[in-house]
Design a protein around this motif. Structure first.
Motif: not given
Length: 110
Positions: A65-69, A82-85, A92-96
């Motif tokens: 949680l702490d790292e994601a936030r 963490e994603l590579l398009d 990018s980093t998302v939380c979708t």
């Protein structure tokens, strides 16, 4: 007339699953873990998936949680991915959350 808000809150958060200092106990922790797992879906490092926006390779899944936030700069984040398009080469980093429009193209063993 009975206050339904209080009854609904008790139904969602029974008093026997919360300690007096308002820290969740094991039943609520497990329920949240299951919700987060469903929201992450099949995304694991190495998985390639697409949606209506692009095609992505998952580089990392952050469940802390702490790292994601910290990474997302969002106080309510429960995870970060963490994603590579694969079309643009950008990371990018998302939380979708995983939805019905997301499709796994290449799976990896857990």
């Amino acid at each position: 007339m009975k206050d339904r808000t209080v009854s609904a809150a008790r139904a969602l958060h029974p008093s026997d699953s919360v300690t007096t200092d308002h820290q969740p106990t094991a039943p609520l922790d497990e329920a949240l873990r299951q919700v987060v797992a469903r929201e992450i879906g099949p995304r694991r490092p190495g998985v390639v998936y697409d949606n209506s926006v692009s095609t992505y390779r998952v580089l990392n899944v952050i469940r802390d949680l702490d790292e994601a936030r910290r990474v997302l700069k969002r106080r309510a984040a429960q995870f970060a991915i963490e994603l590579l398009d694969l079309h643009t080469g950008e990371t990018s980093t998302v939380c979708t959350v995983w939805t019905g429009s997301d499709r796994v193209l290449t799976a990896v063993n857990a």
